[in-house]
Design a protein around this motif. Sequence first.
Motif, PDB file in Angstrom:
ATOM      1  N   GLU A 132       0.939  -1.382  -0.250  1.00 15.94           N
ATOM      2  CA  GLU A 132       0.018  -0.126  -0.118  1.00 15.94           C
ATOM      3  C   GLU A 132       0.742   1.205  -0.211  1.00 15.94           C
ATOM      4  O   GLU A 132       0.834   2.521  -0.755  1.00 15.94           O
ATOM      5  CB  GLU A 132      -1.297   0.061   0.854  1.00 15.94           C
ATOM      6  CG  GLU A 132      -2.165  -1.124   1.282  1.00 15.94           C
ATOM      7  CD  GLU A 132      -2.855  -0.945   2.349  1.00 15.94           C
ATOM      8  OE1 GLU A 132      -3.805  -1.386   1.797  1.00 15.94           O
ATOM      9  OE2 GLU A 132      -2.157  -0.772   3.747  1.00 15.94           O
ATOM     10  N   ARG A 133       1.438   1.406   0.854  1.00 17.44           N
ATOM     11  CA  ARG A 133       2.903   2.365   1.060  1.00 17.44           C
ATOM     12  C   ARG A 133       3.787   2.717  -0.319  1.00 17.44           C
ATOM     13  O   ARG A 133       3.718   3.545  -0.792  1.00 17.44           O
ATOM     14  CB  ARG A 133       4.392   2.227   1.799  1.00 17.44           C
ATOM     15  CG  ARG A 133       3.632   1.744   3.256  1.00 17.44           C
ATOM     16  CD  ARG A 133       4.856   1.804   3.860  1.00 17.44           C
ATOM     17  NE  ARG A 133       4.479   1.438   5.375  1.00 17.44           N
ATOM     18  CZ  ARG A 133       5.570   2.083   6.458  1.00 17.44           C
ATOM     19  NH1 ARG A 133       6.158   2.035   6.260  1.00 17.44           N
ATOM     20  NH2 ARG A 133       4.471   1.903   8.029  1.00 17.44           N
ATOM     21  N   GLU A 134       3.477   1.302  -1.068  1.00 15.00           N
ATOM     22  CA  GLU A 134       4.299   1.879  -2.478  1.00 15.00           C
ATOM     23  C   GLU A 134       3.332   2.176  -3.964  1.00 15.00           C
ATOM     24  O   GLU A 134       3.512   3.338  -4.277  1.00 15.00           O
ATOM     25  CB  GLU A 134       5.275   0.150  -3.106  1.00 15.00           C
ATOM     26  CG  GLU A 134       6.663   0.165  -1.811  1.00 15.00           C
ATOM     27  CD  GLU A 134       6.479  -1.517  -2.350  1.00 15.00           C
ATOM     28  OE1 GLU A 134       6.189  -2.382  -3.165  1.00 15.00           O
ATOM     29  OE2 GLU A 134       7.650  -1.736  -1.869  1.00 15.00           O
ATOM     30  N   GLN A 135       2.431   1.649  -3.856  1.00 20.84           N
ATOM     31  CA  GLN A 135       1.647   2.318  -3.849  1.00 20.84           C
ATOM     32  C   GLN A 135       0.875   4.078  -4.038  1.00 20.84           C
ATOM     33  O   GLN A 135       0.368   4.075  -5.122  1.00 20.84           O
ATOM     34  CB  GLN A 135      -0.275   1.174  -4.407  1.00 20.84           C
ATOM     35  CG  GLN A 135      -1.826   2.044  -4.994  1.00 20.84           C
ATOM     36  CD  GLN A 135      -2.572   0.984  -4.966  1.00 20.84           C
ATOM     37  OE1 GLN A 135      -3.023   0.405  -4.085  1.00 20.84           O
ATOM     38  NE2 GLN A 135      -3.342   0.395  -5.660  1.00 20.84           N
ATOM     39  N   LEU A 136       0.832   3.869  -2.699  1.00 24.18           N
ATOM     40  CA  LEU A 136       0.176   5.789  -2.368  1.00 24.18           C
ATOM     41  C   LEU A 136       1.645   6.241  -3.305  1.00 24.18           C
ATOM     42  O   LEU A 136       1.366   7.114  -4.092  1.00 24.18           O
ATOM     43  CB  LEU A 136      -0.215   5.938  -0.884  1.00 24.18           C
ATOM     44  CG  LEU A 136       0.148   6.976  -0.798  1.00 24.18           C
ATOM     45  CD1 LEU A 136      -0.863   8.037  -1.153  1.00 24.18           C
ATOM     46  CD2 LEU A 136       0.142   7.089   1.328  1.00 24.18           C
ATOM     47  N   SER A 137       2.745   5.564  -2.592  1.00 23.11           N
ATOM     48  CA  SER A 137       3.984   6.867  -2.912  1.00 23.11           C
ATOM     49  C   SER A 137       3.682   6.500  -4.676  1.00 23.11           C
ATOM     50  O   SER A 137       4.547   7.882  -5.331  1.00 23.11           O
ATOM     51  CB  SER A 137       4.897   5.685  -3.431  1.00 23.11           C
ATOM     52  OG  SER A 137       6.585   7.042  -3.779  1.00 23.11           O
ATOM     53  N   GLY A 138       3.444   5.835  -5.791  1.00 13.54           N
ATOM     54  CA  GLY A 138       3.706   5.730  -7.161  1.00 13.54           C
ATOM     55  C   GLY A 138       2.678   6.860  -7.753  1.00 13.54           C
ATOM     56  O   GLY A 138       2.466   7.408  -8.598  1.00 13.54           O
ATOM     57  N   LEU A 139       1.054   6.899  -6.938  1.00 13.27           N
ATOM     58  CA  LEU A 139       0.150   7.834  -6.931  1.00 13.27           C
ATOM     59  C   LEU A 139       0.572   9.178  -7.012  1.00 13.27           C
ATOM     60  O   LEU A 139       0.694   9.653  -8.096  1.00 13.27           O
ATOM     61  CB  LEU A 139      -0.897   7.297  -6.361  1.00 13.27           C
ATOM     62  CG  LEU A 139      -1.750   6.273  -6.942  1.00 13.27           C
ATOM     63  CD1 LEU A 139      -2.896   5.237  -6.200  1.00 13.27           C
ATOM     64  CD2 LEU A 139      -1.827   5.977  -8.501  1.00 13.27           C
ATOM     65  N   LEU A 140       1.235   8.862  -5.750  1.00 10.14           N
ATOM     66  CA  LEU A 140       1.484  10.010  -5.516  1.00 10.14           C
ATOM     67  C   LEU A 140       2.741  11.248  -6.785  1.00 10.14           C
ATOM     68  O   LEU A 140       2.791  12.015  -7.100  1.00 10.14           O
ATOM     69  CB  LEU A 140       2.122  10.795  -3.635  1.00 10.14           C
ATOM     70  CG  LEU A 140       1.256  10.634  -3.051  1.00 10.14           C
ATOM     71  CD1 LEU A 140       1.590  10.575  -1.701  1.00 10.14           C
ATOM     72  CD2 LEU A 140      -0.057  11.801  -2.867  1.00 10.14           C
ATOM     73  N   THR A 141       3.692   9.986  -6.748  1.00 10.60           N
ATOM     74  CA  THR A 141       4.201  10.711  -8.267  1.00 10.60           C
ATOM     75  C   THR A 141       3.694  11.421  -8.762  1.00 10.60           C
ATOM     76  O   THR A 141       4.074  12.321  -9.599  1.00 10.60           O
ATOM     77  CB  THR A 141       5.375   9.599  -8.042  1.00 10.60           C
ATOM     78  OG1 THR A 141       6.122   9.437  -6.553  1.00 10.60           O
ATOM     79  CG2 THR A 141       6.873   9.903  -8.797  1.00 10.60           C
ATOM     80  N   ARG A 142       3.097  10.147  -9.440  1.00 11.52           N
ATOM     81  CA  ARG A 142       1.701  10.468 -10.537  1.00 11.52           C
ATOM     82  C   ARG A 142       1.381  11.576 -10.847  1.00 11.52           C
ATOM     83  O   ARG A 142       1.767  12.578 -11.463  1.00 11.52           O
ATOM     84  CB  ARG A 142       1.699   9.155 -11.119  1.00 11.52           C
ATOM     85  CG  ARG A 142       0.762   8.825 -12.209  1.00 11.52           C
ATOM     86  CD  ARG A 142       0.696   7.403 -12.616  1.00 11.52           C
ATOM     87  NE  ARG A 142      -1.252   7.406 -12.764  1.00 11.52           N
ATOM     88  CZ  ARG A 142      -1.833   6.594 -12.704  1.00 11.52           C
ATOM     89  NH1 ARG A 142      -1.451   5.251 -12.473  1.00 11.52           N
ATOM     90  NH2 ARG A 142      -3.095   7.031 -12.714  1.00 11.52           N
ATOM     91  N   LEU A 143       1.279  11.949  -9.956  1.00 13.46           N
ATOM     92  CA  LEU A 143       0.011  13.303  -9.331  1.00 13.46           C
ATOM     93  C   LEU A 143       1.476  14.487  -9.557  1.00 13.46           C
ATOM     94  O   LEU A 143       0.998  15.843  -9.728  1.00 13.46           O
ATOM     95  CB  LEU A 143      -0.434  13.348  -8.473  1.00 13.46           C
ATOM     96  CG  LEU A 143      -1.726  12.859  -8.622  1.00 13.46           C
ATOM     97  CD1 LEU A 143      -2.210  12.676  -6.384  1.00 13.46           C
ATOM     98  CD2 LEU A 143      -3.166  13.212  -8.949  1.00 13.46           C
ATOM     99  N   LEU A 144       2.164  14.302  -8.891  1.00 10.18           N
ATOM    100  CA  LEU A 144       3.515  15.584  -8.994  1.00 10.18           C
ATOM    101  C   LEU A 144       3.995  15.695 -10.480  1.00 10.18           C
ATOM    102  O   LEU A 144       4.701  16.589 -10.614  1.00 10.18           O
ATOM    103  CB  LEU A 144       4.281  15.389  -7.980  1.00 10.18           C
ATOM    104  CG  LEU A 144       5.210  15.899  -7.736  1.00 10.18           C
ATOM    105  CD1 LEU A 144       4.578  17.621  -7.394  1.00 10.18           C
ATOM    106  CD2 LEU A 144       6.787  15.656  -6.820  1.00 10.18           C
ATOM    107  N   GLU A 145       4.597  14.891 -10.975  1.00  9.14           N
ATOM    108  CA  GLU A 145       4.915  14.703 -12.471  1.00  9.14           C
ATOM    109  C   GLU A 145       4.026  15.395 -12.973  1.00  9.14           C
ATOM    110  O   GLU A 145       4.393  16.324 -13.872  1.00  9.14           O
ATOM    111  CB  GLU A 145       5.126  13.408 -12.443  1.00  9.14           C
ATOM    112  CG  GLU A 145       6.587  12.816 -12.288  1.00  9.14           C
ATOM    113  CD  GLU A 145       6.958  11.436 -12.478  1.00  9.14           C
ATOM    114  OE1 GLU A 145       5.839  10.302 -13.311  1.00  9.14           O
ATOM    115  OE2 GLU A 145       7.672  11.074 -12.226  1.00  9.14           O
ATOM    116  N   HIS A 146       2.690  15.094 -13.270  1.00 15.20           N
ATOM    117  CA  HIS A 146       1.309  15.722 -13.509  1.00 15.20           C
ATOM    118  C   HIS A 146       1.561  17.385 -13.950  1.00 15.20           C
ATOM    119  O   HIS A 146       1.576  18.129 -14.556  1.00 15.20           O
ATOM    120  CB  HIS A 146       0.747  14.851 -13.729  1.00 15.20           C
ATOM    121  CG  HIS A 146      -0.782  15.893 -14.312  1.00 15.20           C
ATOM    122  ND1 HIS A 146      -1.333  15.413 -15.564  1.00 15.20           N
ATOM    123  CD2 HIS A 146      -1.306  16.503 -14.194  1.00 15.20           C
ATOM    124  CE1 HIS A 146      -2.485  16.332 -15.871  1.00 15.20           C
ATOM    125  NE2 HIS A 146      -2.539  17.245 -14.896  1.00 15.20           N
TER     126      HIS A 146
END
Length: 157
Positions: A132-146
Amino acid sequence: MTDDLRATPAALRLLPSRTLSLVAMHADRLVNEGLAAVDARKWHYAALVALRESGPASQAELSRRTGIYRSDMVAVINELAERGFVERAPDPADRRRNVITLTPEGIQQVRRLHTLIASLQDELFAPLSQPEREQLSGLLTRLLEHHARSGSSSEQG
């Protein structure tokens, strides 16, 4: 759910942007207080990690690597140099700029702060499993990059 959260109107509880903001405020407070307890700041950690990972850099390059404003980077480098964690020397290729280098004491400080940051991350994300931590980190990174691509975000500490 705590009584305070239950008392919050559902329309507010269900806004991901609001929840993200509240968690971000908690995370910022947790990290700032944890680092302050060892006489450090998050910008110290960012600068030291960037030097450790990518090697010596000018103040301007270090600012780009970390997202710390150039004017703030000067103060960060001054603090780190006073503590013996970095050295500032004229760049042989361009004597008008300085190159910042991590000292052996700085390497030790990075290790200490990395251990502290890891424990703070564990505290912050305690209710989440590792996947779940890895998934959250990936999602937040995707938002930030966007938002970084669209120019609507500002990376500052």
